[in-house]
Motif scaffolding. Sequence first.
Motif, short mmCIF file in Angstrom:
data_model
loop_
_atom_site.label_atom_id
_atom_site.label_comp_id
_atom_site.label_asym_id
_atom_site.label_seq_id
_atom_site.Cartn_x
_atom_site.Cartn_y
_atom_site.Cartn_z
N VAL A 93 -31.30 106.02 -40.10
CA VAL A 93 -29.91 105.76 -40.51
C VAL A 93 -29.54 106.62 -41.71
O VAL A 93 -28.44 107.20 -41.78
CB VAL A 93 -29.72 104.26 -40.82
CG1 VAL A 93 -28.33 104.02 -41.41
CG2 VAL A 93 -29.91 103.44 -39.56
N ALA A 94 -30.46 106.71 -42.69
CA ALA A 94 -30.18 107.51 -43.88
C ALA A 94 -30.04 108.99 -43.56
O ALA A 94 -29.19 109.69 -44.12
CB ALA A 94 -31.28 107.30 -44.92
N LEU A 95 -30.87 109.49 -42.65
CA LEU A 95 -30.82 110.91 -42.27
C LEU A 95 -29.77 111.19 -41.21
O LEU A 95 -29.54 112.35 -40.87
CB LEU A 95 -32.20 111.36 -41.77
CG LEU A 95 -33.32 111.35 -42.81
CD1 LEU A 95 -34.65 111.67 -42.14
CD2 LEU A 95 -33.04 112.35 -43.92
N GLU A 96 -29.14 110.12 -40.69
CA GLU A 96 -28.09 110.25 -39.68
C GLU A 96 -28.59 110.98 -38.43
O GLU A 96 -27.93 111.89 -37.90
CB GLU A 96 -26.86 110.96 -40.27
CG GLU A 96 -26.22 110.21 -41.43
CD GLU A 96 -25.01 110.94 -41.99
OE1 GLU A 96 -24.77 112.09 -41.56
OE2 GLU A 96 -24.32 110.37 -42.86
N THR A 97 -29.79 110.61 -37.97
CA THR A 97 -30.33 111.18 -36.73
C THR A 97 -29.89 110.33 -35.54
O THR A 97 -29.55 109.16 -35.68
CB THR A 97 -31.87 111.22 -36.80
OG1 THR A 97 -32.38 109.89 -36.98
CG2 THR A 97 -32.34 112.10 -37.96
N LYS A 98 -29.90 110.97 -34.38
CA LYS A 98 -29.46 110.24 -33.18
C LYS A 98 -30.51 109.27 -32.68
O LYS A 98 -30.19 108.33 -31.94
CB LYS A 98 -29.09 111.23 -32.08
CG LYS A 98 -30.25 112.08 -31.60
CD LYS A 98 -29.81 113.04 -30.50
CE LYS A 98 -30.98 113.88 -30.00
NZ LYS A 98 -30.57 114.79 -28.91
N ASP A 99 -31.80 109.51 -33.06
CA ASP A 99 -32.86 108.59 -32.67
C ASP A 99 -34.00 108.73 -33.67
O ASP A 99 -33.87 109.42 -34.69
CB ASP A 99 -33.34 108.87 -31.24
CG ASP A 99 -33.71 110.33 -31.03
OD1 ASP A 99 -34.29 110.94 -31.96
OD2 ASP A 99 -33.41 110.88 -29.95
N THR A 100 -35.12 108.07 -33.38
CA THR A 100 -36.27 108.09 -34.30
C THR A 100 -37.37 109.02 -33.81
O THR A 100 -38.52 108.89 -34.25
CB THR A 100 -36.83 106.67 -34.44
OG1 THR A 100 -37.19 106.17 -33.15
CG2 THR A 100 -35.81 105.74 -35.08
N SER A 101 -37.02 109.95 -32.97
CA SER A 101 -38.03 110.89 -32.48
C SER A 101 -38.36 111.92 -33.54
O SER A 101 -37.56 112.19 -34.45
CB SER A 101 -37.55 111.58 -31.20
OG SER A 101 -36.42 112.37 -31.49
N LEU A 102 -39.56 112.54 -33.39
CA LEU A 102 -39.97 113.57 -34.34
C LEU A 102 -39.06 114.79 -34.28
O LEU A 102 -38.80 115.44 -35.30
CB LEU A 102 -41.43 113.98 -34.04
CG LEU A 102 -42.12 114.85 -35.09
CD1 LEU A 102 -42.19 114.14 -36.43
CD2 LEU A 102 -43.52 115.25 -34.60
N ALA A 103 -38.56 115.09 -33.09
CA ALA A 103 -37.65 116.24 -32.93
C ALA A 103 -36.35 116.04 -33.69
O ALA A 103 -35.68 117.02 -34.06
CB ALA A 103 -37.36 116.46 -31.45
N SER A 104 -35.97 114.78 -33.93
CA SER A 104 -34.75 114.51 -34.70
C SER A 104 -35.04 114.45 -36.20
O SER A 104 -34.22 114.88 -37.02
CB SER A 104 -34.13 113.19 -34.25
OG SER A 104 -33.73 113.25 -32.91
N PHE A 105 -36.21 113.94 -36.55
CA PHE A 105 -36.56 113.80 -37.96
C PHE A 105 -36.80 115.14 -38.64
O PHE A 105 -36.37 115.36 -39.78
CB PHE A 105 -37.80 112.91 -38.12
CG PHE A 105 -37.47 111.46 -38.24
CD1 PHE A 105 -36.73 110.99 -39.31
CD2 PHE A 105 -37.89 110.55 -37.28
CE1 PHE A 105 -36.43 109.64 -39.43
CE2 PHE A 105 -37.58 109.21 -37.39
CZ PHE A 105 -36.85 108.75 -38.46
N ILE A 106 -37.51 116.06 -37.97
CA ILE A 106 -37.89 117.33 -38.61
C ILE A 106 -36.67 118.14 -39.05
O ILE A 106 -36.58 118.58 -40.21
CB ILE A 106 -38.81 118.15 -37.69
CG1 ILE A 106 -40.18 117.45 -37.57
CG2 ILE A 106 -38.99 119.56 -38.22
CD1 ILE A 106 -41.13 118.14 -36.63
N PRO A 107 -35.67 118.41 -38.17
CA PRO A 107 -34.50 119.16 -38.64
C PRO A 107 -33.75 118.43 -39.76
O PRO A 107 -33.26 119.07 -40.70
CB PRO A 107 -33.63 119.27 -37.38
CG PRO A 107 -34.56 119.11 -36.24
CD PRO A 107 -35.58 118.13 -36.72
N ALA A 108 -33.67 117.09 -39.66
CA ALA A 108 -32.97 116.34 -40.70
C ALA A 108 -33.67 116.46 -42.04
O ALA A 108 -33.04 116.65 -43.09
CB ALA A 108 -32.84 114.88 -40.29
N VAL A 109 -35.00 116.37 -42.02
CA VAL A 109 -35.77 116.50 -43.26
C VAL A 109 -35.64 117.91 -43.82
O VAL A 109 -35.53 118.12 -45.04
CB VAL A 109 -37.24 116.12 -43.03
CG1 VAL A 109 -38.08 116.45 -44.25
CG2 VAL A 109 -37.36 114.64 -42.70
#
Length: 228
Positions: A93-109
Amino acid sequence: VAAWLKKIFGDHPIPQYEVNPRTTEILYHLSERNRVRDRDVYLVTEDLKQKASEYESEAKYLQDLLMESVNFSPANLSSTSSRYLNALVDSAVALETKDTSLASFIPAVNDLTSDLFRTKSKSEEIKIELEKLEKNLTATLVLEKCLQEDLKKAELHLSTERAKVDHRRQNMDFLKAKSEEFRFRIKAAEEKLSARGMDASLSHQSLVALSEDSIEAELTRRVDMMEL
C-alpha cells in the motif's frame, strides 16, 4: 433555482435575497455547477464501490483457492505470520504497487531509492548553500562590528578635537578681551601722563621698542663672546 435552494438548505429557511434577472442567472449557474459536481462525486463513489467489490471478490477467490489447493487460510496463521503478512500488505500500500509480487516490489523500491538519492543530493546542495550564506553573514556581522567600533572611535576623536577647539577659541576670546582691556588702560594711562607733562620717550611703545633694542644688543654680545 427555488427547488435547488430548497434542496441545499433543507429544513432551514432560505435567506432572503433580491429576486431579479441578474441574481436568478447567478443562482442558476451555481445550481448547474453544483449538479455537475454532485454527478462527478457520485460517479467516483460508484467507481470506488465497484473496485472495492472487485477486490473483495478477488480476495475471496484467492482465499478459496488456497483452501482448496493447500488447505491454507489466513485465520490459521500464527501471530508472527500474521504480522509478516500485514507488513507485506502495508508495504504494498505504501509503495502503491498493484500486488505483492516481487516483480512489483523491485521497481517500486528502485524508484523510492532514486527519490531518496535525489532528496539527499538536494539536501547536500541546500546545506552547502546555507554554509556559504552563514559564512557571508558572519563576515558581514564582523565588518559591521568593525565599522561600529571605527565610528565610535571617530566620534570620540571628533568630540575631543571639538573640545580642544572650543577651549582654544575661549582662550583666544579671553586673550583678545584682555589685550583690548590692556590697550585701553595703557592708552588712558599715557593720556593722563602726557597731560601731566611726562616725557614721550617713557611711553609704552617707546619702552617696548627700547626693550627690543636691549634684547637684540644682549644677543649680539653673547654671540660675539661665543665666537671669541
